[in-house]
Design an enzyme around this catalytic site. Sequence first.
Site, PDB file in Angstrom:
ATOM      1  CG  HIS A 312      36.379  49.255  47.652  1.00 60.94           C
ATOM      2  ND1 HIS A 312      36.407  50.765  47.313  1.00 60.94           N
ATOM      3  CD2 HIS A 312      36.938  48.894  45.971  1.00 60.94           C
ATOM      4  CE1 HIS A 312      36.865  51.179  45.728  1.00 60.94           C
ATOM      5  NE2 HIS A 312      36.904  49.989  44.894  1.00 60.94           N
ATOM      6  CG  ASN A 313      30.699  45.795  50.283  1.00 59.19           C
ATOM      7  OD1 ASN A 313      31.109  45.059  48.788  1.00 59.19           O
ATOM      8  ND2 ASN A 313      30.353  46.523  50.206  1.00 59.19           N
ATOM      9  CG  HIS A 316      33.685  45.801  44.362  1.00 59.68           C
ATOM     10  ND1 HIS A 316      32.898  45.891  42.983  1.00 59.68           N
ATOM     11  CD2 HIS A 316      34.547  45.155  43.720  1.00 59.68           C
ATOM     12  CE1 HIS A 316      34.037  46.253  42.222  1.00 59.68           C
ATOM     13  NE2 HIS A 316      35.083  46.638  42.876  1.00 59.68           N
ATOM     14  CG  HIS A 352      39.279  42.666  41.784  1.00 57.22           C
ATOM     15  ND1 HIS A 352      38.015  42.266  42.197  1.00 57.22           N
ATOM     16  CD2 HIS A 352      38.898  43.865  41.860  1.00 57.22           C
ATOM     17  CE1 HIS A 352      37.091  42.944  42.480  1.00 57.22           C
ATOM     18  NE2 HIS A 352      37.893  44.372  42.348  1.00 57.22           N
ATOM     19  CG  ASP A 353      38.872  45.989  44.424  1.00 63.16           C
ATOM     20  OD1 ASP A 353      39.962  47.037  45.210  1.00 63.16           O
ATOM     21  OD2 ASP A 353      38.407  46.414  44.127  1.00 63.16           O
ATOM     22  CG  ASP A 462      37.717  47.481  39.266  1.00 58.78           C
ATOM     23  OD1 ASP A 462      36.856  46.761  40.190  1.00 58.78           O
ATOM     24  OD2 ASP A 462      38.713  47.627  39.286  1.00 58.78           O
ATOM     25  CE1 TYR A 484      35.617  56.947  44.327  1.00 61.76           C
ATOM     26  CE2 TYR A 484      34.543  58.249  43.608  1.00 61.76           C
ATOM     27  CZ  TYR A 484      35.176  57.611  43.569  1.00 61.76           C
ATOM     28  OH  TYR A 484      36.158  56.834  42.468  1.00 61.76           O
TER      29      TYR A 484
END
Length: 593
Positions: A312-313, A316, A352-353, A462, A484
Site C-alpha cells: 500500500h504505497n 499502488h 483511496h489508500d 483496486d 501480510y
Amino acid sequence: MGSGSSSYRPKAIYLDIDGRIQKVIFSKYCNSSDIMDLFCIATGLPRNTTISLLTTDDAMVSIDPTMPANSERTPYKVRPVAIKQLSAGVEDKRTTSRGQSAERPLRDRRVVGLEQPRREGAFESGQVEPRPREPQGCYQEGQRIPPEREELIQSVLAQVAEQFSRAFKINELKAEVANHLAVLEKRVELEGLKVVEIEKCKSDIKKMREELAARSSRTNCPCKYSFLDNHKKLTPRRDVPTYPKYLLSPETIEALRKPTFDVWLWEPNEMLSCLEHMYHDLGLVRDFSINPVTLRRWLFCVHDNYRNNPFHNFRHCFCVAQMMYSMVWLCSLQEKFSQTDILILMTAAICHDLDHPGYNNTYQINARTELAVRYNDISPLENHHCAVAFQILAEPECNIFSNIPPDGFKQIRQGMITLILATDMARHAEIMDSFKEKMENFDYSNEEHMTLLKMILIKCCDISNEVRPMEVAEPWVDCLLEEYFMQSDREKSEGLPVAPFMDRDKVTKATAQIGFIKFVLIPMFETVTKLFPMVEEIMLQPLWESRDRYEELKRIDDAMKELQKKTDSLTSGATEKSRERSRDVKNSEGDCA
C-alpha cells in the site's frame, strides 16, 4: 534509472613478464598503437616493437580496445614478432669508393641504438631471430659505425620517442578528461532525479519522530498504538513542485490507456507526470478550471502522504488510478457518466489508500488502535483515507476544486467518500449483491444504479493486479505477502489472532491467489462484462489464465511436498533400521561376553 558510469570504466589487462604479473590499464579511447606501446613499456621492449599476445594455451589475442579482459590467474604472454627483412631492388644513391653501384642483396642487421639485450626465452622455437643488417654502400661487413654517427642516431631516436610520448600523453589526458566530464554530467542528472525521493525520506523520518514522540507522551490510553498525530498539519510546498514535467511520447500516451501498462518501469516523478496527463487528457483541467500549478502541488502532496509500505504505497495508488483511466477509455465511460462522475472516479482512485499504515482493519480493531477507536471499528482505514484526502484539499495551495461551486463540491465530496469507503473488502459481498440485483434492469439514468456501478468500478481497479500481464502482476503478489507477513508476525508477538492467509507458515503464493481469483475477481468482472462486453477479452481472459497458472503451480507444489514426505519417510525408516542393527550387534556382543 541506472548509473551509466560503468560504460566509462577503464579496461585492465594482466601480462606475464618472465613469471611476474604486470597489470596494464587503458581506456576505451586508446587505439591499437597506444595499447601496443603500453605493453612494450610494461615488458621493457622499445616503443614501436611489433609484439603479439598469447593466452595460456598459446592462442593469439588481437591487440585493440575491444580485446577480451583477463585476470591475474590467466595473464597474457608477450612475444616480440620476428620480421624478416626481404631484399628489394632499391638503388643506393651513393656510390662506393670503388665506383660500383650498390645493388647487392640487403642483409638483415639490427638498427644501431635500438639493440636490446636478448632475454632468455625471448624467441620460441620455430621463430627466426633477426640477423644484423648492413647499410648498403656505407660500411663493410664487420666494420663498426663511427661513435659520432651512432651518437647522432641515438639522439634523433630519443627526440622522436619523446615527441611520441608527449602526443600519447596528451591524447590520453583528453580522453580521461572527457570521460570524467561525461561521468559527472550523468551523476548530476541522476542526483537531480533523486531530489523527490530524498524529500520523501525526510518527510517519512519526520513523521516517525512525531509518532514516537506522541506514543511516549501518551499515558493511560486504552489504545495500544496510534497511527495518528492530532497536531500534524498537512502543509504542502508553497513553491511549484520541483519534480520535472516529463514530455510523454506518443507510444507512452497510447500505452497509458491500456490495462497492460507496465507500472514497474516508472520513477515517482514520471508517475506524477502521468497522473497529471490523465487529468488533462480527460478534459478535467479544462472543464473544472483546475489551476495546473495547483494540480501539481496536490499530486505532490498526495505522493508525500503515501507511506513506504511493501504494497500500500504510491505505486499502488498510481496502479489503481491508471486502471481506472484505462477503463474510462476501454468502456467509453465518458459517454455513460458526467464529467463530474469521471472527476470523482479518478480522484477517489488516487486518494483511496492515503496514509495507509500497512496493517489492515482487522489488526486496527483487534489492537484497539486510535483509528479503530476514532471510527468505532467501522472501516477505520477507509475513513482515515477519506479524512486525509480532504485535509489535503482543505489547503488552498492544493485545492483542485477551488473553482467549483459549493453545490458541486458537495456532490464531489460525497461521491469520493462513497467510493473510498466501498474499497473495504469487508463490504464486498454486500456491494456485489446490491449490484447484481440492479443488473437485472440496469438504468443509466437511475442515480442509485450509477452509484453502485461507480463503487464496482473502483473495487475492480483496486484489486485488478491479476488483470495485467503476468510479469507485471506477479511482483505485486510478493509485495502483498510481504505486508501480510509483517502484520502476522506483529500479531503473533502481541498475542492477537492471526488470519491463516497471512501466516507465513501456512500460506503460499499459489494458495493465496487461487481462491481470491476464483471467488472474488472472476465473479466481479463477469458481472461488469454484462454491461461492458469488451471487458471479457481484455480483463476477464487474463484472470482465467492467471487462475489456471496458479492452479498448475499448486499442483507442482503439492507434488514436491509429497515427494519430500516420501523421502523423509524412507530416510527415517533407514535410520531406524540402522539403530535396530546397532542394538542387535551390541546385544550379541554382550551375550558372547
